[in-house]
Design a protein around this motif. Structure first.
Motif, PDB file in Angstrom:
ATOM      1  N   SER A   1      -3.777   1.000   3.114  1.00 41.33           N
ATOM      2  CA  SER A   1      -2.585   0.746   3.934  1.00 41.33           C
ATOM      3  C   SER A   1      -1.911   2.056   4.335  1.00 41.33           C
TER       4      SER A   1
ATOM      5  N   LEU B   1       7.751  -6.491  11.580  1.00 44.96           N
ATOM      6  CA  LEU B   1       7.348  -6.586  10.175  1.00 44.96           C
ATOM      7  C   LEU B   1       6.383  -7.727   9.899  1.00 44.96           C
TER       8      LEU B   1
ATOM      9  N   MET C   1       2.581   0.472  12.963  1.00 43.27           N
ATOM     10  CA  MET C   1       4.036   0.547  12.959  1.00 43.27           C
ATOM     11  C   MET C   1       4.704   0.111  14.262  1.00 43.27           C
TER      12      MET C   1
ATOM     13  N   ARG D   1      -1.266   2.841   8.363  1.00 44.91           N
ATOM     14  CA  ARG D   1       0.127   2.789   8.818  1.00 44.91           C
ATOM     15  C   ARG D   1       0.324   3.150  10.297  1.00 44.91           C
TER      16      ARG D   1
ATOM     17  N   SER E   1      -0.409  -4.544   2.677  1.00 48.03           N
ATOM     18  CA  SER E   1       0.478  -3.953   3.688  1.00 48.03           C
ATOM     19  C   SER E   1       1.477  -2.981   3.061  1.00 48.03           C
ATOM     20  N   PHE E   2       1.174  -2.503   1.857  1.00 49.85           N
ATOM     21  CA  PHE E   2       2.132  -1.737   1.069  1.00 49.85           C
ATOM     22  C   PHE E   2       2.817  -0.625   1.862  1.00 49.85           C
ATOM     23  N   PHE E   3       2.050   0.243   2.489  1.00 51.01           N
ATOM     24  CA  PHE E   3       2.633   1.423   3.133  1.00 51.01           C
ATOM     25  C   PHE E   3       3.124   1.149   4.543  1.00 51.01           C
ATOM     26  N   PHE E   4       3.010  -0.057   5.034  1.00 51.11           N
ATOM     27  CA  PHE E   4       3.698  -0.316   6.299  1.00 51.11           C
ATOM     28  C   PHE E   4       4.722  -1.437   6.193  1.00 51.11           C
ATOM     29  N   LEU E   5       5.161  -1.738   4.972  1.00 54.12           N
ATOM     30  CA  LEU E   5       6.251  -2.700   4.824  1.00 54.12           C
ATOM     31  C   LEU E   5       7.563  -2.100   5.329  1.00 54.12           C
ATOM     32  N   SER E   6       7.830  -0.858   4.944  1.00 55.75           N
ATOM     33  CA  SER E   6       9.083  -0.223   5.347  1.00 55.75           C
ATOM     34  C   SER E   6       8.880   0.500   6.670  1.00 55.75           C
ATOM     35  N   SER E   7       9.855   0.358   7.576  1.00 63.21           N
ATOM     36  CA  SER E   7       9.700   1.046   8.858  1.00 63.21           C
ATOM     37  C   SER E   7      10.442   2.375   8.876  1.00 63.21           C
ATOM     38  N   LYS E   8      11.019   2.765   7.740  1.00 65.39           N
ATOM     39  CA  LYS E   8      11.645   4.094   7.687  1.00 65.39           C
ATOM     40  C   LYS E   8      10.580   5.163   7.884  1.00 65.39           C
ATOM     41  N   PRO E   9      10.869   6.168   8.704  1.00 67.11           N
ATOM     42  CA  PRO E   9       9.875   7.221   8.868  1.00 67.11           C
ATOM     43  C   PRO E   9       9.739   8.049   7.593  1.00 67.11           C
ATOM     44  N   TRP E  10       8.544   8.359   7.243  1.00 69.26           N
ATOM     45  CA  TRP E  10       8.309   9.215   6.084  1.00 69.26           C
ATOM     46  C   TRP E  10       6.951   9.845   6.267  1.00 69.26           C
TER      47      TRP E  10
ATOM     48  N   GLY F   1      -1.974  -6.771   7.636  1.00 71.05           N
ATOM     49  CA  GLY F   1      -2.400  -6.271   6.333  1.00 71.05           C
ATOM     50  C   GLY F   1      -3.089  -7.361   5.525  1.00 71.05           C
TER      51      GLY F   1
ATOM     52  N   ARG G   1       2.949  -6.939  10.987  1.00 70.36           N
ATOM     53  CA  ARG G   1       2.318  -5.917  10.141  1.00 70.36           C
ATOM     54  C   ARG G   1       1.812  -6.558   8.851  1.00 70.36           C
TER      55      ARG G   1
END
Lengths: 252, 111
Positions: free
Chosen positions: A93, A105, A101, A97, B24-33, A112, A108
């Motif tokens: 994942s 949500l 994105m 990403r 979907s772990f790393f695209f659950l949050s939409s905060k940029p990182w 996933g 996504r």
């Protein structure tokens, strides 16, 4: 994003995704069939097996969870075990990403959810480079391609699983047809082995996962990943620029 | 045949949730990182490591311990599948070559 969207399955890339995945659907099907048989023979009720096939949609985690469920293990043990078996998807994942994105949500999460090992490897092999987040037509094409991969895998998994549940007493487990699933995973693992360090990574992870097998909750998988990544990072020449994934800000 | 049991149903739904969250772990949050540099580099090696950590024990272990005999159909089947892969590429060929070795040894000879 107010352009009219035709459904993903009408997109030409969807068909491409289907064509990419179709040749290995037979391996998925054999694995699904045997997973269905194995679940019934372990002692789950038919309804439980059907529910598991349709909603869990993760062969290796199902096969790890079923014996624990039958043995009456506490729920957190069962869920933690499944999460460790699924750790590879957490890794995937991170890689997926940038392809995801631009979507809301729930899409996504749906994307996933349906993306298994085979779909991840097939998809990233066809679309090795993420595109900028404003290139919506290409992102849409990639969505369709991934959906095509996933559609084949979903059908090739769920239908034979249900057949296996229905015919559990006619298909002998001792034939070991389920090994076809491991061979499919072996094939896609080897297709990721594009450099010497990656081969070393696979070797170290496999050996560490075997050595640490006695750990509870399938933590041996976590040990395997951590050991392999640590060894490879140490073996990398410190000044070596990244070869594969492009980094943000890197001038090409 | 067992009765369907409410607790088992809840567990199965929990397992479905595990599938969704891990995949979907790393695209659950939409905060940029961005990942730290070492993790970014680690990502070259982690996917193949994660797969190998799952499949290698399935090939060389029985009931929680390393196999102690060479007469195990899985080992030969995996070698045949890998040989096919390096010769011709292709996952389908890997499955077919592997099963062509596995089934006679396993069903025929009982390895």
């Amino acid at each position: 994003m107010n352009f009219p969207k035709e459904p993903l399955w009408r997109h030409p890339e969807f068909r491409q995704g289907v064509r990419d995945m179709a040749p290995i659907a037979a391996g998925t099907a054999a694995w699904g069939l045997m997973t269905g048989v194995a679940m019934v023979k372990s002692g789950l009720s038919v309804f439980e097996c059907v529910l598991m096939t349709v909603v869990v949609f993760a062969g290796s985690s199902q096969l790890a969870a079923v014996p624990l469920m039958v043995a009456g293990a506490p729920m957190w043990v069962i869920l933690a075990t499944a999460a460790c078996v699924n750790l590879r998807f957490v890794v995937f994942s991170a890689h997926l990403r940038p392809y995801m994105m631009h979507q809301p949500l729930w899409r996504r999460m749906a994307g996933g959810y349906f993306t298994t090992d085979l779909s991840y490897v097939m998809f990233t092999a066809r679309h090795p480079k993420p595109v900028p987040p404003d290139d919506l037509p290409t992102l849409r094409a990639q969505e369709a391609s991934l959906a095509g991969n996933c559609a084949v895998t979903w059908v090739a998994w769920v239908v034979p699983s249900l057949l296996g549940i229905a015919m559990a007493n006619a298909v002998p487990l001792h034939w070991g047809l389920g090994f076809a699933g491991i061979l499919a995973l072996l094939g896609i693992t080897l297709s990721l082995a594009s450099s010497r360090l990656r081969l070393i990574s696979a070797g170290v992870a496999g050996a560490a996962a075997v050595a640490a097998f006695a750990l509870p909750l399938k933590l041996n998988i976590l040990v395997g990943i951590a050991a392999a990544v640590a060894v490879c990072l140490m073996l990398e020449k410190p000044a070596r620029p990244d070869a594969g994934l492009p980094k943000a800000g890197e001038a090409a | 045949m067992m009765q369907t049991d409410g607790w088992t149903i809840v567990t199965i739904l929990g397992l479905a949730l595990v599938t969704v969250i891990t995949r979907s772990f790393f695209f659950l949050s939409s905060k940029p990182w961005t990942l730290p540099d070492w993790a970014q580099r680690g990502l070259h090696y982690a996917p193949i490591a994660a797969l190998a950590a799952v499949i290698v024990p399935e090939i060389v272990m029985t009931q929680g311990s390393l196999i102690s005999t060479w007469r195990d159909a899985r080992v030969f089947a995996a070698l045949a599948g890998a040989a096919w892969f390096f010769w011709r590429r292709g996952v389908l060929g890997t499955i077919i070559a592997g099963m062509a070795v596995y089934l006679p040894l396993h069903v025929g000879l009982g390895w």
